[in-house]
Design an enzyme around this catalytic site. Structure first.
Site, PDB file in Angstrom:
ATOM      1  N   ASP A 183       2.758   4.885   8.751  1.00 40.98           N
ATOM      2  CA  ASP A 183       3.038   5.788   7.473  1.00 40.98           C
ATOM      3  C   ASP A 183       2.072   5.219   6.597  1.00 40.98           C
ATOM      4  O   ASP A 183       2.506   4.876   5.450  1.00 40.98           O
ATOM      5  CB  ASP A 183       4.361   5.856   6.923  1.00 40.98           C
ATOM      6  CG  ASP A 183       4.750   6.999   6.216  1.00 40.98           C
ATOM      7  OD1 ASP A 183       3.851   7.917   5.937  1.00 40.98           O
ATOM      8  OD2 ASP A 183       5.627   7.322   5.633  1.00 40.98           O
ATOM      9  N   ASN A 206      14.116   6.482   5.703  1.00 43.83           N
ATOM     10  CA  ASN A 206      14.554   5.954   4.579  1.00 43.83           C
ATOM     11  C   ASN A 206      13.955   6.895   3.478  1.00 43.83           C
ATOM     12  O   ASN A 206      13.912   6.466   2.452  1.00 43.83           O
ATOM     13  CB  ASN A 206      14.461   4.498   4.505  1.00 43.83           C
ATOM     14  CG  ASN A 206      12.776   4.183   4.565  1.00 43.83           C
ATOM     15  OD1 ASN A 206      12.024   5.120   4.920  1.00 43.83           O
ATOM     16  ND2 ASN A 206      12.625   3.070   4.274  1.00 43.83           N
ATOM     17  N   PHE A 237      13.459   9.867   0.860  1.00 49.23           N
ATOM     18  CA  PHE A 237      14.365  10.629   0.011  1.00 49.23           C
ATOM     19  C   PHE A 237      13.927  11.191  -1.139  1.00 49.23           C
ATOM     20  O   PHE A 237      12.663  10.962  -1.605  1.00 49.23           O
ATOM     21  CB  PHE A 237      15.594   9.654  -0.238  1.00 49.23           C
ATOM     22  CG  PHE A 237      14.878   8.401  -1.272  1.00 49.23           C
ATOM     23  CD1 PHE A 237      14.500   8.811  -2.565  1.00 49.23           C
ATOM     24  CD2 PHE A 237      14.697   7.258  -0.781  1.00 49.23           C
ATOM     25  CE1 PHE A 237      14.138   7.659  -3.334  1.00 49.23           C
ATOM     26  CE2 PHE A 237      14.417   6.072  -1.471  1.00 49.23           C
ATOM     27  CZ  PHE A 237      13.944   6.245  -2.855  1.00 49.23           C
ATOM     28  N   HIS A 281       2.931   1.662  -1.047  1.00 48.04           N
ATOM     29  CA  HIS A 281       3.221   0.372  -0.384  1.00 48.04           C
ATOM     30  C   HIS A 281       2.965   0.073   1.041  1.00 48.04           C
ATOM     31  O   HIS A 281       3.503  -0.833   1.612  1.00 48.04           O
ATOM     32  CB  HIS A 281       4.788   0.001  -0.801  1.00 48.04           C
ATOM     33  CG  HIS A 281       5.707   1.024  -0.370  1.00 48.04           C
ATOM     34  ND1 HIS A 281       6.757   1.469  -1.420  1.00 48.04           N
ATOM     35  CD2 HIS A 281       5.984   1.622   0.803  1.00 48.04           C
ATOM     36  CE1 HIS A 281       7.371   2.517  -0.631  1.00 48.04           C
ATOM     37  NE2 HIS A 281       6.810   2.424   0.550  1.00 48.04           N
ATOM     38  N   HIS A 287       8.816  -3.760  -2.090  1.00 51.83           N
ATOM     39  CA  HIS A 287       8.791  -2.592  -2.262  1.00 51.83           C
ATOM     40  C   HIS A 287      10.133  -1.922  -2.258  1.00 51.83           C
ATOM     41  O   HIS A 287      10.267  -0.650  -2.209  1.00 51.83           O
ATOM     42  CB  HIS A 287       7.961  -1.953  -0.927  1.00 51.83           C
ATOM     43  CG  HIS A 287       8.885  -1.988   0.457  1.00 51.83           C
ATOM     44  ND1 HIS A 287       9.384  -2.765   1.049  1.00 51.83           N
ATOM     45  CD2 HIS A 287       8.768  -0.937   1.071  1.00 51.83           C
ATOM     46  CE1 HIS A 287      10.062  -2.158   2.051  1.00 51.83           C
ATOM     47  NE2 HIS A 287       9.772  -1.105   2.418  1.00 51.83           N
ATOM     48  N   ALA A 295      14.682  -3.168  -1.647  1.00 50.31           N
ATOM     49  CA  ALA A 295      15.673  -4.162  -1.209  1.00 50.31           C
ATOM     50  C   ALA A 295      15.344  -4.940  -0.025  1.00 50.31           C
ATOM     51  O   ALA A 295      15.825  -5.801   0.098  1.00 50.31           O
ATOM     52  CB  ALA A 295      17.178  -3.634  -1.321  1.00 50.31           C
TER      53      ALA A 295
END
Length: 463
Positions: A145, A223, A225, A335, A391, A393
């Protein structure tokens, strides 16, 4: 003359009986197979006679390179010693992630590296891995990505703006955000990104233009959002025209969609063909930036990164329009990317796969989870981390383990306790899947300064 062009046709033109023929046939079959054989042969003859005139050509550049300075394909062994490195929050990082960094540091092109406190294992470089290399770029060191990024828009509205507006804000997210492989906006937006030369000059990228246009302003699965929440600023920020206090904000996390994924797949394939490596590190195959493919990937990667930003800009534009408000400030950062940066006095290629740029004074946003705060940060320019920070947790449980260990009922209880509304979302993104963001931040106080927090309240994810 048959319709299909063959190696014999190229030999008759005068092509040398070496890999230049295979390269030429590969490029022609990939990008020009629908054109007439006679026309292709005329062009091929011109390339043979004057290869230096075609070095920048999308189709013929690689052929010209094969005729003048062929890429040497050789098996690359790992070095016996590692390049220097630093690990932050070492006790919180799994051994596999460390081993992946150690292997990367043994590449002949490796100069230095670092591991961030949210690190966990991935493909190629670990997530949270940072690697500086000498004039070479590793597609899987950037990631699939490309340009995955955070974007936080803070509005000059009090946090109390959220009260009593749950239904309205949920509807805005449902109507103005799109997720996953197939959802797109009914009314497409144009953008200057589509006029970029890369979309016309790189044949592989040109074929992705239609997909990129359709997916502009959408988010991926997993992940990724878009969230409404509350920003708490710990001090005044005259440069943003905002004082200390609590504000309404929107945070998004997504990347370059199908455009970046296809670029990553294509150039990883080319890298593995040109740079054979031992099996355990084959995902770390690299492209020399002085080669045609290396230069082309660099252009395509930067395009994908700019496209990811364009997607976030469109998401925030649509939401701002629905709210009838413009943000006072937007803080954003990549990131999953590679940059040309100065390391120990020399230009290097710095890969940050799941790591936030944190040069001195550089702003960024490090998210927690859907029930944990994110942190607005300013980089301290720590050379040992290669000017990087975490980037997020970082995962504590893999996606597969989430499905084994958690239920939708578990997630609902955690969301209710945090007073968070979730639209979409799957078990593999359960809040419990992530490390304690506060511990992660405590392990990087020498990397970033915290300016404020973002607390999620209404979260939209893929179903």
């Amino acid at each position: 003359m048959g319709n299909k062009l063959s190696g014999k046709d190229l030999i008759k033109l005068g092509f040398p009986k070496n890999n230049a023929i295979n390269i030429a046939l590969g490029q022609i079959n990939r990008y020009r197979k629908k054109e007439k054989k006679e026309r292709i042969l005329l062009e091929a003859k011109q390339v043979l006679l004057n290869p230096e005139k075609f070095t920048a050509d999308g189709t013929w550049g690689k052929v010209a390179e094969g005729l003048t300075k062929p890429v040497e394909v050789k098996f690359n062994e790992l070095m016996n010693t590692r390049a220097p490195f630093s690990i932050f929050g070492e006790n919180e990082i799994d051994e596999q992630a460390k081993r992946q960094l150690y292997d990367a540091l043994k590449l002949p092109i490796a100069v230095s590296g670092a591991l961030m406190p949210d690190a966990h294992s991935g493909y190629g470089l670990p997530i949270g891995g940072v690697l500086a290399t000498d004039n070479a770029v590793i597609p899987y060191g950037v990631g699939v990505d490309i340009g995955c990024r955070m974007s936080l828009s803070i509005f000059d509205l009090p946090a109390s703006f959220l009260k009593g507006k749950d239904h309205m804000l949920v509807q805005i997210l449902k109507e103005h955000t799109k997720f996953g492989m197939t959802e797109t906006h009914k009314i497409k937006a144009d953008h200057e990104i589509f006029a970029r030369n890369e979309f016309s000059e790189i044949p592989f990228v040109k074929a992705l233009l239609d997909k990129a246009y359709k997916q502009l302003g959408t988010s991926g699965g997993g992940n990724h959002f878009v969230e409404f929440g509350i920003v708490d600023l710990t001090s005044d920020h005259p440069e943003w025209k905002m004082g200390a206090g609590s504000y309404f904000a929107v945070l998004s996390h997504s990347g370059s969609r199908g455009l970046g994924a296809n670029i990553a797949k294509q150039y990883t394939y080319l890298a593995t063909k040109q740079c054979p490596l031992p099996k355990q590190v084959q995902h770390l195959a690299w492209l020399d930036l002085d080669t045609h493919d290396g230069h082309e990937y660099w252009l395509a990667m930067n395009l994908a990164g700019d496209y990811a930003k364009a997607c976030h800009d469109d998401i925030h534009r649509r939401i701002g329009k629905a709210l009838g408000k413009k943000p006072s400030v937007t803080i954003e950062n990549h990131h999953n990317f590679a940059w040309k940066e100065i390391v120990d006095g020399q230009e290097r290629i710095v890969h940050r796969k799941g790591a936030t740029p944190a040069a001195k004074g550089e702003l960024g946003i490090i998210p927690g989870s859907m029930t944990a705060p994110g942190f607005i940060v300013r980089g301290k320019g720590n050379a040992e981390s290669l000017n990087s920070a975490s980037h997020g947790a970082g995962r504590l449980f893999s996606r597969a383990k989430c499905k084994q260990n958690f239920t939708q009922s578990d997630i609902k209880k955690v969301l209710a306790a945090a007073d968070v509304t979730l639209v979409g979302g799957n078990i593999d993104e359960a809040p419990m899947a992530y490390k304690d963001i506060r511990k992660v931040m405590a392990n990087q106080t020498e990397l970033v300064e915290v300016l404020g927090t973002f607390t999620p309240k209404i979260v939209r994810m893929d179903r």
